[in-house]
Design an enzyme around this catalytic site. Structure first.
Site, PDB file in Angstrom:
ATOM      1  N   ASP A   1       2.793   2.438  -4.986  1.00 39.13           N
ATOM      2  CA  ASP A   1       2.697   2.492  -6.465  1.00 39.13           C
ATOM      3  C   ASP A   1       3.281   3.776  -7.037  1.00 39.13           C
ATOM      4  O   ASP A   1       3.949   3.754  -8.065  1.00 39.13           O
ATOM      5  CB  ASP A   1       1.263   2.243  -6.957  1.00 39.13           C
ATOM      6  CG  ASP A   1       0.213   3.230  -6.482  1.00 39.13           C
ATOM      7  OD1 ASP A   1       0.475   3.974  -5.520  1.00 39.13           O
ATOM      8  OD2 ASP A   1      -0.887   3.247  -7.090  1.00 39.13           O
TER       9      ASP A   1
ATOM     10  N   SER B   1     -11.965   0.765  -5.433  1.00 43.05           N
ATOM     11  CA  SER B   1     -11.703   1.267  -6.785  1.00 43.05           C
ATOM     12  C   SER B   1     -12.928   1.324  -7.683  1.00 43.05           C
ATOM     13  O   SER B   1     -12.897   0.875  -8.826  1.00 43.05           O
ATOM     14  CB  SER B   1     -10.623   0.422  -7.476  1.00 43.05           C
ATOM     15  OG  SER B   1      -9.408   0.686  -6.891  1.00 43.05           O
ATOM     16  N   SER B   2     -13.987   1.910  -7.159  1.00 40.71           N
ATOM     17  CA  SER B   2     -15.175   2.098  -7.994  1.00 40.71           C
ATOM     18  C   SER B   2     -14.842   2.991  -9.186  1.00 40.71           C
ATOM     19  O   SER B   2     -15.323   2.769 -10.296  1.00 40.71           O
ATOM     20  CB  SER B   2     -16.316   2.702  -7.184  1.00 40.71           C
ATOM     21  OG  SER B   2     -15.916   3.914  -6.595  1.00 40.71           O
TER      22      SER B   2
ATOM     23  N   GLY C   1     -12.785   2.174  -0.942  1.00 35.55           N
ATOM     24  CA  GLY C   1     -11.408   1.758  -1.195  1.00 35.55           C
ATOM     25  C   GLY C   1     -11.342   0.533  -2.084  1.00 35.55           C
ATOM     26  O   GLY C   1     -10.336  -0.178  -2.102  1.00 35.55           O
TER      27      GLY C   1
ATOM     28  N   TYR D   1      -3.314  12.525   0.916  1.00 32.52           N
ATOM     29  CA  TYR D   1      -2.729  11.641  -0.106  1.00 32.52           C
ATOM     30  C   TYR D   1      -1.634  12.387  -0.863  1.00 32.52           C
ATOM     31  O   TYR D   1      -0.519  11.889  -1.030  1.00 32.52           O
ATOM     32  CB  TYR D   1      -3.825  11.155  -1.064  1.00 32.52           C
ATOM     33  CG  TYR D   1      -3.346  10.108  -2.060  1.00 32.52           C
ATOM     34  CD1 TYR D   1      -3.492   8.756  -1.798  1.00 32.52           C
ATOM     35  CD2 TYR D   1      -2.734  10.486  -3.255  1.00 32.52           C
ATOM     36  CE1 TYR D   1      -3.063   7.791  -2.700  1.00 32.52           C
ATOM     37  CE2 TYR D   1      -2.294   9.540  -4.170  1.00 32.52           C
ATOM     38  CZ  TYR D   1      -2.466   8.192  -3.883  1.00 32.52           C
ATOM     39  OH  TYR D   1      -2.027   7.249  -4.785  1.00 32.52           O
TER      40      TYR D   1
ATOM     41  N   GLU E   1       0.838  -1.203   0.000  1.00 31.82           N
ATOM     42  CA  GLU E   1       0.000   0.000   0.000  1.00 31.82           C
ATOM     43  C   GLU E   1       0.868   1.246   0.000  1.00 31.82           C
ATOM     44  O   GLU E   1       1.883   1.305   0.697  1.00 31.82           O
ATOM     45  CB  GLU E   1      -0.869  -0.032   1.262  1.00 31.82           C
ATOM     46  CG  GLU E   1      -2.249   0.519   1.065  1.00 31.82           C
ATOM     47  CD  GLU E   1      -3.090  -0.349   0.142  1.00 31.82           C
ATOM     48  OE1 GLU E   1      -3.224   0.008  -1.048  1.00 31.82           O
ATOM     49  OE2 GLU E   1      -3.612  -1.373   0.618  1.00 31.82           O
ATOM     50  N   HIS E   2       0.447   2.229  -0.781  1.00 28.03           N
ATOM     51  CA  HIS E   2       1.187   3.492  -0.913  1.00 28.03           C
ATOM     52  C   HIS E   2       2.624   3.248  -1.399  1.00 28.03           C
ATOM     53  O   HIS E   2       3.576   3.884  -0.939  1.00 28.03           O
ATOM     54  CB  HIS E   2       1.181   4.276   0.410  1.00 28.03           C
ATOM     55  CG  HIS E   2      -0.147   4.916   0.687  1.00 28.03           C
ATOM     56  ND1 HIS E   2      -0.543   6.087   0.078  1.00 28.03           N
ATOM     57  CD2 HIS E   2      -1.184   4.525   1.468  1.00 28.03           C
ATOM     58  CE1 HIS E   2      -1.771   6.403   0.489  1.00 28.03           C
ATOM     59  NE2 HIS E   2      -2.182   5.470   1.328  1.00 28.03           N
TER      60      HIS E   2
ATOM     61  N   ASP F   1      -4.719   0.820  -9.090  1.00 30.79           N
ATOM     62  CA  ASP F   1      -6.132   0.455  -9.265  1.00 30.79           C
ATOM     63  C   ASP F   1      -6.416   0.077 -10.713  1.00 30.79           C
ATOM     64  O   ASP F   1      -7.104  -0.907 -10.989  1.00 30.79           O
ATOM     65  CB  ASP F   1      -7.050   1.627  -8.869  1.00 30.79           C
ATOM     66  CG  ASP F   1      -6.712   2.176  -7.497  1.00 30.79           C
ATOM     67  OD1 ASP F   1      -6.011   1.473  -6.740  1.00 30.79           O
ATOM     68  OD2 ASP F   1      -7.133   3.307  -7.193  1.00 30.79           O
TER      69      ASP F   1
ATOM     70  N   GLY G   1     -16.409   4.929  -2.444  1.00 26.08           N
ATOM     71  CA  GLY G   1     -15.720   5.454  -1.268  1.00 26.08           C
ATOM     72  C   GLY G   1     -15.304   4.381  -0.271  1.00 26.08           C
ATOM     73  O   GLY G   1     -14.975   4.687   0.870  1.00 26.08           O
TER      74      GLY G   1
HETATM   75  C1  GLA Z   1      -5.443   4.725  -3.872  1.00 24.17           C
HETATM   76  C2  GLA Z   1      -4.742   5.142  -5.163  1.00 24.17           C
HETATM   77  C3  GLA Z   1      -3.714   4.090  -5.574  1.00 24.17           C
HETATM   78  C4  GLA Z   1      -2.770   3.749  -4.422  1.00 24.17           C
HETATM   79  C5  GLA Z   1      -3.555   3.456  -3.166  1.00 24.17           C
HETATM   80  C6  GLA Z   1      -2.664   3.258  -1.958  1.00 24.17           C
HETATM   81  O1  GLA Z   1      -6.206   3.584  -4.083  1.00 24.17           O
HETATM   82  O2  GLA Z   1      -5.691   5.300  -6.200  1.00 24.17           O
HETATM   83  O3  GLA Z   1      -2.991   4.572  -6.709  1.00 24.17           O
HETATM   84  O4  GLA Z   1      -1.831   4.776  -4.220  1.00 24.17           O
HETATM   85  O5  GLA Z   1      -4.477   4.494  -2.861  1.00 24.17           O
HETATM   86  O6  GLA Z   1      -1.915   2.110  -2.091  1.00 24.17           O
END
Ligand code: GLA
Length: 345
Positions: free
Chosen positions: A19, A110-111, A108, A201, A16-17, A152, A106
Site C-alpha cells: 500500500d 486493524s483495531s 493485525g 516497518y 501485503e506491504h 486499513d 495487536g
Molecule cells: C499494516 C499497515 C498497513 C499495511 C500493512 C501491510 O497493517 O497499517 O498500511 O502496510 O501493515 O500490508
C-alpha cells in the site's frame, strides 16, 4: 442528540506491504468492529470517551496542536488515537461518548483503524468514504508516528458485504469482487502480539523508497527492471512488491473464475515472498501457515497484516478447519459492510 457509529476491522486476503508504494491489495471488512455512542455537548471544549476495553478514560482538548509531540504526551496511550482524530477533524464542540470494541488489539485486524473510523463518524465527519479513510490515515500518523499506508482505513471505510475489494492504493480505486459462497475464511492467531510502530516497518518502507530512487515507482515496475538494483536486500524487497501486486491481480481473476485452488496457491506464494524476500514473518507464523496449508480442505494460507506476529488467514472449504483449530484463538469471518452511522441526530 447522540450519534451511534460502527466501523469494522479488516483482514487482508492478499497484497501485503504494497500500500505505501501505491500498489494493490485485497482486503475485506469483518464482523468484528468498534461501536461508539457519542453525544456532542454545546460549550464543551473536550472530547471525553470511556471504553469497554480500556481501564482509564480519554480526555482530549479540542485545541490540541496537530503535532506528534503534543499528541505523544497524551495519556492513557489510547488517548493518542483520540488526539489524532481530533487534531485531524477539528470538531468545533466537544462531547462525551462510550466505546465498545471486539476487534482484538495487536492481532493485525486493524483495531486502530476501526476505532479511528468509528470516532470520526461519531464526531460528525460528513465527507465521502475515501476522504474518511484519508483523514483517519492522517490521524493514525499523528497518533503514533508509524508511516503506515492507507490499506486499513480504506478497507474499513469502503468495504461491501459479500465482497473482497481490490484496492489500488495509488488512485484509491476500488473494485468489489464477490467472494464465492462455498468458501470459509479463517483468521488464526499465532499467539504473538504485533507492534506496528516497530522500526522494522519503517525500515521496509524506506527500503522501498530507496529502490524507487533507482527503478522508479514500484507499482509500475516489472521484474526485469529490478536487475538495476545492485543492493541484494533492496532487490529482494522490490521483488516482493512487484510480484505481490501481480498476485493481487491474479487473485481477483481467480475469485471471479471461482478457482479457489488458484487463489490458495497465490496465498501460499504471497506468504513465501513475505517470508523470504520481505522478511516480515516469524517461525511461529511460518509454522502456523504450514499447519493450515497441510490441513485437508484448505486452499491456501498466509500471514496477514504487517507481520512480525499477529494472525494468519486461510481460505478453506466450509467445515474443513472446524476441528483443526480447537485450542487456537481464531475467528471465521465473512466480508461485511464498511464504516457507517447506525443512528444520527
Ligand atoms: C499494516 C499497515 C498497513 C499495511 C500493512 C501491510 O497493517 O497499517 O498500511 O502496510 O501493515 O500490508
Amino acid at each position: 442528540m447522540s450519534r451511534l457509529s460502527f466501523a469494522p476491522g479488516r483482514v487482508n486476503l492478499i497484497g501485503e506491504h504494497t500500500d505505501y508504494t501505491g500498489g494493490l491489495a485485497m482486503p475485506m471488512a469483518i464482523g468484528l468492529g468498534t461501536t461508539i455512542r457519542y453525544t456532542p455537548e454545546a460549550g464543551s471544549r473536550f472530547v471525553e470517551l470511556v471504553s469497554s476495553v480500556e481501564k482509564e478514560p480519554a480526555r482530549v482538548d479540542l485545541a490540541l496542536p496537530a503535532s506528534l509531540t503534543a499528541i505523544g504526551r497524551l495519556s492513557p496511550s489510547w488517548a493518542r488515537y483520540v488526539g489524532g482524530v481530533v487534531a485531524t477533524l477539528r470538531p468545533t464542540e466537544g462531547g462525551r461518548g462510550a466505546v465498545t470494541s471486539d476487534v482484538p488489539i495487536g492481532a493485525g485486524l486493524s483495531s486502530s483503524a476501526s476505532f479511528e473510523l468509528a470516532l470520526a463518524l461519531a464526531l460528525g465527519f460528513g465527507g465521502d468514504a475515501r476522504s474518511l479513510a484519508r483523514a483517519c490515515q492522517q490521524a493514525e500518523h499523528l497518533a503514533f508516528g508509524a508511516p503506515t499506508g492507507i490499506l486499513d482505513q480504506m478497507a474499513g471505510a469502503c468495504a461491501e458485504r459479500g465482497c473482497a475489494m481490490q484496492l489500488d492504493c495509488h488512485s484509491l480505486a476500488v473494485v468489489q469482487v464477490p467472494l464465492p459462497g462455498d468458501v470459509e475464511i479463517a483468521v488464526v492467531h499465532s499467539g504473538l502480539p504485533r507492534a506496528v510502530a516497530s522500526t522494522a516497518y519503517a525500515e521496509r518502507r524506506s527500503q522501498c523508497l530507496a529502490a524507487e530512487e533507482v527503478v522508479g515507482p514500484l507499482r509500475l515496475a516489472r521484474l526485469d527492471d529490478l536487475s538495476q538494483l545492485r543492493d541484494e536486500v533492496l532487490a529482494r524487497r522490490a521483488r516482493h512488491v512487484v510480484t505481490e501486486n501481480e498476485r493481487v491481480r491474479q487473485f481477483s481473476d481467480a475469485l471471479l473464475a471461482d478457482d479457489l485452488s488458484e487463489a490458495g496457491r497465490l496465498m501460499a506464494e504471497s506468504h513465501a515472498s513475505l517470508r523470504d524476500d520481505y522478511e516480515v514473518s516469524l517461525p511461529a507464523l511460518d509454522d502456523l501457515v504450514g499447519f493450515l496449508q497441510e490441513t485437508p480442505g484448505v486452499y491456501g494460507a498466509r500471514l496477514t497484516g504487517a507481520g512480525f506476529g499477529g494472525c494468519a488467514v486461510a481460505l478453506a472449504a466450509p467445515g474443513a478447519l472446524a476441528g483443526a483449530l480447537e485450542g487456537r484463538t481464531h475467528w471465521f469471518v465473512r466480508p461485511e459492510d464498511g464504516a457507517r452511522l447506525l443512528e444520527e441526530p
